[in-house]
Scaffold this motif. Sequence first.
Motif, PDB file in Angstrom:
ATOM      1  N   GLY A 166     -74.296  -7.764  -9.550  1.00  0.00           N
ATOM      2  CA  GLY A 166     -74.869  -7.541  -8.227  1.00  0.00           C
ATOM      3  C   GLY A 166     -75.156  -6.082  -7.922  1.00  0.00           C
ATOM      4  N   VAL A 167     -75.417  -5.274  -8.950  1.00  0.00           N
ATOM      5  CA  VAL A 167     -75.640  -3.839  -8.736  1.00  0.00           C
ATOM      6  C   VAL A 167     -76.913  -3.339  -9.433  1.00  0.00           C
ATOM      7  N   LEU A 168     -77.863  -4.219  -9.644  1.00  0.00           N
ATOM      8  CA  LEU A 168     -79.087  -3.828 -10.344  1.00  0.00           C
ATOM      9  C   LEU A 168     -79.770  -2.643  -9.678  1.00  0.00           C
ATOM     10  N   GLN A 169     -79.726  -2.570  -8.363  1.00  0.00           N
ATOM     11  CA  GLN A 169     -80.387  -1.484  -7.644  1.00  0.00           C
ATOM     12  C   GLN A 169     -79.762  -0.122  -7.933  1.00  0.00           C
ATOM     13  N   PHE A 170     -78.594  -0.103  -8.555  1.00  0.00           N
ATOM     14  CA  PHE A 170     -77.899   1.145  -8.871  1.00  0.00           C
ATOM     15  C   PHE A 170     -78.021   1.521 -10.352  1.00  0.00           C
ATOM     16  N   ASP A 171     -79.001   0.933 -11.044  1.00  0.00           N
ATOM     17  CA  ASP A 171     -79.117   1.163 -12.486  1.00  0.00           C
ATOM     18  C   ASP A 171     -79.203   2.639 -12.851  1.00  0.00           C
ATOM     19  N   THR A 172     -80.020   3.396 -12.153  1.00  0.00           N
ATOM     20  CA  THR A 172     -80.175   4.813 -12.496  1.00  0.00           C
ATOM     21  C   THR A 172     -78.959   5.639 -12.067  1.00  0.00           C
ATOM     22  N   THR A 173     -78.324   5.259 -10.987  1.00  0.00           N
ATOM     23  CA  THR A 173     -77.112   5.957 -10.543  1.00  0.00           C
ATOM     24  C   THR A 173     -75.990   5.742 -11.552  1.00  0.00           C
ATOM     25  N   LEU A 174     -75.812   4.492 -11.976  1.00  0.00           N
ATOM     26  CA  LEU A 174     -74.786   4.188 -12.975  1.00  0.00           C
ATOM     27  C   LEU A 174     -75.102   4.882 -14.293  1.00  0.00           C
ATOM     28  N   ALA A 175     -76.370   4.908 -14.666  1.00  0.00           N
ATOM     29  CA  ALA A 175     -76.774   5.593 -15.897  1.00  0.00           C
ATOM     30  C   ALA A 175     -76.456   7.087 -15.813  1.00  0.00           C
ATOM     31  N   GLY A 176     -76.649   7.675 -14.643  1.00  0.00           N
ATOM     32  CA  GLY A 176     -76.311   9.085 -14.456  1.00  0.00           C
ATOM     33  C   GLY A 176     -74.834   9.340 -14.669  1.00  0.00           C
ATOM     34  N   PHE A 177     -73.995   8.428 -14.170  1.00  0.00           N
ATOM     35  CA  PHE A 177     -72.555   8.555 -14.378  1.00  0.00           C
ATOM     36  C   PHE A 177     -72.218   8.431 -15.864  1.00  0.00           C
ATOM     37  N   VAL A 178     -72.852   7.494 -16.557  1.00  0.00           N
ATOM     38  CA  VAL A 178     -72.598   7.301 -17.990  1.00  0.00           C
ATOM     39  C   VAL A 178     -73.036   8.545 -18.771  1.00  0.00           C
ATOM     40  N   ARG A 179     -74.147   9.156 -18.378  1.00  0.00           N
ATOM     41  CA  ARG A 179     -74.577  10.416 -19.008  1.00  0.00           C
ATOM     42  C   ARG A 179     -73.531  11.514 -18.791  1.00  0.00           C
ATOM     43  N   LEU A 180     -72.988  11.552 -17.593  1.00  0.00           N
ATOM     44  CA  LEU A 180     -71.945  12.534 -17.288  1.00  0.00           C
ATOM     45  C   LEU A 180     -70.722  12.317 -18.181  1.00  0.00           C
TER      46      LEU A 180
END
Length: 181
Positions: free
Chosen positions: A143-157
């Motif tokens: 239920g968090v598809l809208q946060f895909d880029t935000t989550l990806a940013g955290f994973v990059r961090l």
Amino acid sequence: MEWMDRLRELHEAGWKPVGVGGLITAGLFATYCAWFANTGEGWVHVLDGANLVFHEAGHPIFGLLLGSRITVYGGTMAQLVFPLVVIGSFWARRETVSFAVGVLWFFENFWNIARYMADARAHVLPLVGSGEHDWTEILTRWGVLQFDTTLAGFVRLVAWAGMLATLGWLVWRWNDDKQYE
């Protein structure tokens, strides 16, 4: 100070010394990974080709072992399990530089995963296999598809932090080894 005692115990566990050549090699490997993972097409040549093979193999392997509901997670899990096996092997033998390079490989995967994760809604990346986008399915389930880029940013961090911490540990080992020569 308990963590300092634990660090000292790890040192005394018989890790092989770090030479200048090993330190430079690991640093160049990390630089190569960071450069190619974060510029241009975001692909670390050769390494990400292997990661893709492990990723695709993970879908049926984890699906067969743990059930069809897990299949979509299997790619990312396998992509991380293979470096962990390498890391464990070098840890058991106390191969300092090889262990560190394995950890660098593990964290390099996070840039690759983040790139795929950030594409969950955009669907720009070419897909291998069935054509279904793993992270679209995973993030939709959560239920968090809208946060895909935000989550990806955290994973990059996490990737950056892991790579830098690994290099820091390796430099610390090298410096510590010099003190005991």
